[in-house]
Design an enzyme around this catalytic site. Structure first.
Site, mmCIF file in Angstrom:
data_model
loop_
_atom_site.group_PDB
_atom_site.id
_atom_site.type_symbol
_atom_site.label_atom_id
_atom_site.label_comp_id
_atom_site.label_asym_id
_atom_site.label_seq_id
_atom_site.Cartn_x
_atom_site.Cartn_y
_atom_site.Cartn_z
ATOM 1 N N ASP A 50 3.286 -0.209 -1.328
ATOM 2 C CA ASP A 50 2.463 0.908 -0.865
ATOM 3 C C ASP A 50 1.760 1.585 -2.022
ATOM 4 O O ASP A 50 2.401 2.175 -2.889
ATOM 5 C CB ASP A 50 3.348 1.918 -0.130
ATOM 6 C CG ASP A 50 3.847 1.351 1.186
ATOM 7 O OD1 ASP A 50 2.997 1.023 2.036
ATOM 8 O OD2 ASP A 50 5.069 1.213 1.355
ATOM 9 N N MET A 101 -0.761 4.536 -3.008
ATOM 10 C CA MET A 101 -1.283 5.802 -2.475
ATOM 11 C C MET A 101 -1.946 6.581 -3.601
ATOM 12 O O MET A 101 -1.443 6.599 -4.727
ATOM 13 C CB MET A 101 -0.147 6.636 -1.885
ATOM 14 C CG MET A 101 0.693 5.910 -0.849
ATOM 15 S SD MET A 101 1.854 7.044 -0.075
ATOM 16 C CE MET A 101 2.925 5.860 0.778
#
Ligand code: DX5
Ligand code: ZN
Length: 236
Positions: free
Chosen positions: A47, A49
């Site tokens: 992930d 971000m």
């Protein structure tokens, strides 16, 4: 194996668990990867971000490159960043096998998805939880991976939203036959069965894997729950 080949090979397996590194021990990443490899994991979900598209900041290309040196697992990179086209080369060079962009982050997804394919990675398109599925359907055939968020993107450990499965069903119908239909957010033994029946074949699980002491037992439990739900649904 090129990206189309590994994507369609995985899609034929019907159930693949992709542990999300976000829930792992960041101070011991190599050890975490070895434990996942011993559990026969094939895909690692990463992930990314930027604090702009979502209110959290995580991993960048240097960490992906460091992981790439340590493992041959497929690295499924989920880009939760604005203007993702700026970073495609960097993440591909770092060793990403797939690059998934949010429909909410781009004006026109088709050229971005095509660029990802030209770079040799599998192109993925993501629908955040709360975005109408109609926004993504016109581009479904361009993507090797169609990822539906079943929580608002940004944090692990959130509660699964079952109405995301309506989007999964619509995407399954719109996608290419050999595409990966991925779900992300709140996947555990309670929720994975319904997701499998809705058409998911790639299941991201963060806390659903890493909170267990025995990763192999936990991943096996997730996969067998999904297979059982599928066999019940088809009467086999
Ligand atoms: C959230 C991330 C997820 C997260 C899932 O925005 O995209 O991949 O790690 O975590 P769980 O499985 O705990 O909901
Ligand atoms: Zn994710």
């Amino acid at each position: 194996m090129n990206s189309e080949e590994w994507v369609s090979a995985l899609s034929r397996e019907r159930v693949t668990i992709a542990p999300s590194l976000l829930a792992s021990d960041f101070a011991n990443l190599e050890n975490e990867i070895r434990r996942l490899e011993r559990a026969d994991v094939k895909v690692l979900h990463i992930d990314v971000m930027d604090g702009l598209l979502v209110p959290n900041i995580t991993i960048g290309p240097p960490v992906v490159a460091a992981l790439r040196k340590k493992t041959s697992l497929k690295l499924d990179v989920h880009l939760m960043i604005v203007k993702p086209e700026r970073y495609l080369e960097a993440f591909r060079r770092a060793g990403a096998d797939s690059l998934s962009i949010h429909i909410e982050a781009v004006e026109e997804p088709t050229p971005v998805l095509r660029h990802i394919r030209e770079l040799g990675a599998a192109p993925g398109l993501v629908l955040n939880y709360g975005t109408p599925v109609e926004k993504i359907l016109p581009y479904a055939q361009e993507a090797d991976i169609l990822l539906t968020m079943s929580v608002p993107a940004g944090f692990g450990g959130q509660k699964f939203h079952a109405d995301a499965l309506d989007s999964v069903r619509a995407l399954r119908r719109a996608a290419r036959e050999d595409a990966l239909i991925e779900i992300d957010g709140g996947i555990d033994v309670e929720t994975i069965g319904a997701a499998a029946v809705a058409g998911v074949n790639l299941f991201v699980a963060g806390t659903g894997v890493f909170r267990a002491d025995d990763y192999r037992a936990q991943i096996d439990a997730l996969a067998s729950t999904a297979y059982q739900a599928l066999s019940g649904a088809t009467g086999n």
